[in-house]
Design a protein around this motif. Sequence first.
Motif: not given
Ligand code: HEC
Length: 364
Positions: A63, A70, A73, A76, A149, A152-153, A164, A179, A184, A188, A191-193, A200, A208
């Motif tokens: 970021y 990141s 984490t 990751w 779900s 939006s991101c 990503i 992976f 999911i 992470r 982070t926002p994930m 779920l 998914v």
């Molecule tokens: C609020 C925003 C947000 C939402 C909602 C969100 N994600 Fe994420 N997701 C992120 C971010 C930001 C990362 C990267 C995090 C990091 O820095 O490691 C990420 C990482 C991931 C990764 C890992 C990818 C990698 O290469 O490491 C997967 C898989 C993923 N998201 C799937 C999903 C799925 C499927 C959903 C819905 C169920 C979802 N995400 C909802 C923001 C979001």
Amino acid sequence: MSPRLCPVVRSSLIPLALALRLLAPAPVFADPPPSDGSSRAAAGAALYEKYCALCHGATAQGYAADNAPSLVTPQWLSSADDAFMVNSIALGRPDTAMAAYAKQAGGPLSDQEIADVVAFLRSRGPAYVAPQPHAPGSARKGAAIYSSSCASCHGDRSRRADAIHLANQTFLGLASDAFLYDGIARGRDGTPMKAYAGELDPEEIADVVAYLRSWSSGPPPALVRPRGGAAEGPMVVNPDGAAPEFTLRDQTYVPVDEVKRALDEGRRMILVDARVPSDWERERITGAISVPYYETAAVDRIPNDGTWVIAYCACPHHASGEVVTALRRRGYPHTAVLDEGVLVWKQRGYPMSGAAVASSAAGR
Ligand code: HEC
Ligand code: HEC
């Protein structure tokens, strides 16, 4: 000057670890030198600082630019295998700010150097443990969950949003289903994930994953250096044209539409691609020369004669900001950063050249 332009010219600093290695007398080994993980990691740290910190941050927490994720984490580090890491760095993620760093792709890093960067990242957290396989899910059900779900991101199949881009073919070719499921379920940290395991149920997560997999068109694109796009043309675009009249935001940023209009009017300028040369080879604004953000001393080949110099990158300001900072330090009077960056330029259908453009034109 805008605070967004980082004052540090990174490439002029010799990383300490590297300098110490250069100064040390060459050791004589009776046997092959031990492959010492910690010296590998130290070499990797220096490379990381030079090439990666710009976007992934000084401590790899992500970021610093363009929502680069990141790389430290615990989730990751423990779920990404070496092939995923090495190839993510070597091949990059086409059409995002993440360039291909492998020498074979036109980037700066040898295989050994990529391995060193991975050793550095590995030294920052838990060891890899292969994520558990799961029962296959239903892509049809997963589509609904994804759009409510995740989209939006993460954007949709064709458009990256802030996180990503999961539809990227290089990503899908490297990421196993396990992976994806693990990412999911556990999220992470920091982070926002978030972790979706509570929200779920396991079948829904599998759905998914099946939906993401339905986007995949096979193994990742091969590490092949594009051909035919590598010769730089003349430095100045429209050498006989009048100077453009740009209005800069914050004295630094010029909109893509203004630059396009100036080119259409035949105005004289120099376009500088601040990304890794592999990106420049693949696809660049027509007429741009290459000065990567980690070799800003290369701006010295640009004549300091008052010609406008417009630098761009994908991030969309950070790498180009390094180049413009270097030019301004040297007293170039007319410099600017392309505000929205090259990805928006491309989306608008403005002129691009390079190996990827040539091959998609040939495929049409
Ligand atoms: C609020 C925003 C947000 C939402 C909602 C969100 N994600 Fe994420 N997701 C992120 C971010 C930001 C990362 C990267 C995090 C990091 O820095 O490691 C990420 C990482 C991931 C990764 C890992 C990818 C990698 O290469 O490491 C997967 C898989 C993923 N998201 C799937 C999903 C799925 C499927 C959903 C819905 C169920 C979802 N995400 C909802 C923001 C979001
Ligand atoms: C110009 C900004 C930029 C620079 C410099 C950069 N990256 Fe990235 N990197 C990104 C972005 C943005 C992504 C996410 C791409 C996407 O949208 O899918 C990314 C993704 C990655 C990923 C995949 C992460 C995942 O979980 O899928 C790895 C690994 C990575 N970068 C490592 C590196 C390393 C190592 C370097 C230095 C050699 C580097 N990056 C330099 C912007 C950058």
